[in-house]
Scaffold this active site. Sequence first.
Site, short mmCIF file in Angstrom:
data_model
loop_
_atom_site.label_atom_id
_atom_site.label_comp_id
_atom_site.label_asym_id
_atom_site.label_seq_id
_atom_site.Cartn_x
_atom_site.Cartn_y
_atom_site.Cartn_z
N GLU A 251 0.88 -1.17 0.00
CA GLU A 251 0.00 0.00 0.00
C GLU A 251 0.91 1.22 0.00
OE1 GLU A 251 -3.13 -0.10 -0.41
OE2 GLU A 251 -3.45 -2.25 -0.13
N CYS A 285 -1.80 9.33 1.97
CA CYS A 285 -1.50 8.91 0.60
C CYS A 285 -2.67 9.12 -0.34
CB CYS A 285 -1.04 7.45 0.58
SG CYS A 285 -2.16 6.33 1.40
#
Length: 477
Positions: A251, A285
């Site tokens: 991720e 993010c």
Amino acid sequence: MKLKDVYPLYLNNKAAQPNTDLEVIDKFTGEVAFRTALATPDIIDAAIAGAVRAAEPMARLASFEKRDVLTHCVARFQERFDELAYALCVEAGKPIADSEGEVTRLIDTFRIAAEEATRNYGEVQPLDISARAKGYMGMWKRVPIGPCSFISPFNFPLNLAAHKIAPAIAMGCPFVMKPASLTPLGAIIMGEVLAECDILPEGAFSILPATRDGADLFTTDERLKLLSFTGSPGVGWDLKAKAGKKKVVLELGGNAAVIVDKDADFDHALARIIFGAFYQSGQSCIGVQRIIIHADIYDKFRDMLVAKTKTLVAGDPKDRKTFIGPMISEKEAARLDGWIEEAVANGAKLLVGGKREGAMLEATLLEDVDRSAKAYREEAFGPVAILSKFTDWDEALAEINDSKFGLQAGIFTRDIHKILEAWDRLDVGGIVVNDVSSYRVDNMPYGGVKDSGLGREGIRFAMEDMSEIRNLVIRRT
């Protein structure tokens, strides 16, 4: 509230204090907040050996036993809510209201995992697809993959660690975890709560703060069957190259975009984009980095964004009025400050913000940014967003796709045809309609494509990665 001066690591389910070598800084004051033990290579090796020993007894735990462990965690996190939120505020510099929101998500994530622990279904499959298979039947189930290695980041040190720990317990996988050395306390408290669960076999978990240089075993050790890493793309892809035969879930980063079409609800879009761009100083993010606005409404919506950004309160994250706290370090704030200066030097217009003091960087909006600029092409991971305009929907979708990243995107429109077109064409892991790219519910499949990673989190989907399919074929005679 006051934190302890010293915290342990957790080795094979037990607290250990081999040293107090890791200093953790209060991100707002810059002072040492507490110290933790730092895992050495021999400790990490012992933890992996313990996870190997625990693999079989973990796999034998009944579904209700795994559920009960996770339910215990939910109850204890609720009891320790204020402590967890305060610790997060100190070690991450996250404003206290946002810290409380993350504790709520931590609890949600463990609650979802408790439910999924009893839903590890398989399937009966007919095999008689031709004459040679007449009388045969098949069925399959999911079994734990074995010892797992987890590396979690600094920006959501509670919930992103939870998205690895909780599904591992629900699936029956022992694990070793390296929390971010900048923000290890949340994971350490999770270890303290798990240590209260006698049903877990010795070696079921280890929580091991470690330096990056000292943590190679988390990646390279062949006894580990899966590596799940959340963090920067450069580090993530490098770890994948070193991981050998184990399964890898990544991720990674993004530079997420949102589209604001001319039929959008302006007030709603404004509130959500301000949140998505500047929540926890943009250190997400999936934070909003690019804002693509229809030309017909561009001037009006730009002015609304600038006016709202100017009202955001920056300061001590322990103060409930604060919305913008410090970035994780002065080094990171200086890096992003340099990107802003580079963009402006190459023709960008600074609409608001752009000033830095230590680790504090003002909420910043830019327009007319050259597409070759770092602030456009790379992951800002800070309180900076870029405005641009479009006239054609295809053009707007192409602009979102003009990135090496592909994590999530947001679109503000009421046109179902445009929504479906975006779902078909955007090269991202998820599209959020009438909200920002930074929206996430903890049971949904979450992850990216391109440089944003491999695999999906969200408890059910993480459990799939942490398992193997085992087939059974029966001949009826």
